[in-house]
Design an enzyme around this catalytic site. Sequence first.
Site, PDB file in Angstrom:
ATOM      1  N   CYS A   1      40.242  13.844-133.433  1.00 47.64           N
ATOM      2  CA  CYS A   1      39.983  13.000-132.268  1.00 47.64           C
ATOM      3  C   CYS A   1      40.465  13.694-130.997  1.00 47.64           C
ATOM      4  CB  CYS A   1      40.672  11.649-132.442  1.00 47.64           C
ATOM      5  SG  CYS A   1      40.425  10.594-131.017  1.00 47.64           S
TER       6      CYS A   1
ATOM      7  N   CYS B   1      42.008  11.393-128.412  1.00 43.49           N
ATOM      8  CA  CYS B   1      43.376  10.934-128.708  1.00 43.49           C
ATOM      9  C   CYS B   1      44.386  12.062-128.444  1.00 43.49           C
ATOM     10  CB  CYS B   1      43.547  10.537-130.167  1.00 43.49           C
ATOM     11  SG  CYS B   1      42.190   9.625-130.860  1.00 43.49           S
ATOM     12  N   ASP B   2      44.041  13.269-128.861  1.00 43.04           N
ATOM     13  CA  ASP B   2      45.054  14.326-128.935  1.00 43.04           C
ATOM     14  C   ASP B   2      44.871  15.479-127.952  1.00 43.04           C
ATOM     15  OD1 ASP B   2      46.202  12.926-131.031  1.00 43.04           O
ATOM     16  OD2 ASP B   2      44.855  13.841-132.485  1.00 43.04           O
TER      17      ASP B   2
END
Length: 320
Positions: free
Chosen positions: A139, A142-143
Amino acid sequence: MASIERVKCLIIGSGPAGYTAAIYAARANMFPVLYQGMQPGGQLTTTNDVENFPGYPDGVTGPEMMIELMDQAKRFGTDVRDGWVTKVDFTGPVHKAWVNETTEIHADTIVISTGATAKYLGLPSEQKYLELGGGVSACAVCDGFFYRGQEVVLVGAGDSAAEEAHYLSKLCKKVTMLVRRDEFRASKIMQARVKNTENIEILYNTETEEVLGDGQVVTGVRVKNNQTGASHDIVATGFFVAIGHKPNTDIFKDFLNLDETGYIINEPGTSRTNVPGVFVSGDAADHVYRQAVTAAGTGCMAALDAERYLAAVESETMAV
Ligand code: NDP
């Protein structure tokens, strides 16, 4: 003994499909109970800008859209709960589900909207650094933040891969994209976006041999050209995987008809499964479109089908 709760409509999952089913079911006085599952809000909570959901001319972030959908479902009385359905039993006249292995629910109707989960390559080195939290991710949204100014590698050639590579290119110094064939699967517009981004390098016919690291964090990726057989190492601190998804349907496999990849088979043109009273919506049954708007559409269908099923059962009961 734990008490058993009886509900008219149980909705499993909290993506666009589940919340849309909830909006319709609540407005039809079915008093839906919705369990959010492992990832409240579903896959869209890991998406940055959603630009193709009708009604948002300026776009919206995935998490914002999911909160709005949840609020809309609650406004009509949906009981939205934390919890994960871990087991079901669809053998008897009543549909049973267990939440967090403990709470037992008996539902007249069930709408499955459990979605799908990101796939990984399955290499031991990938899994090692994934488990260590040391630089493997599925992701980018997300990261990606953790890799600002760094060099990363991303695997995949579909729309997700193109979207994630483009997202990462805005944060990272360089993104190397590994495409296993000599062409992308992504749509032309997404491909163009990637190809026109200066700090994205695309390596075609290239596969991952090993994720390299120092035992704690990723330091690079060993890749192989599948045409020439030549291998080389790429220096990178992050390894992103964007190669598709697996439907979250394992708990239903003993009761519902699934296709060979695990997607629930619905009766064409409806949300009906092979079990009367159990309906499916969203990515759990859709390996073709997989869009928020199609998930929402099938969520609507599932609630309407459930309402009609209940009405038919109730009129049969009254006639007896
Ligand atoms: P896809 O299934 O479309 O693409 C998966 C990609 O990963 C393919 O290019 C595939 O390669 C590659 N791949 C699979 N396994 C491996 C492997 N072991 N090693 C290397 N590469 C691998 O999945 P997506 O998640 O990209 O998209 C799913 C759906 O969601 C699609 O319908 C897509 O259009 C849609 N989507 C739309 C977006 C938008 O419109 N904004 C954004 C994101 C997704 P190969 O091509 O060789 O099979």
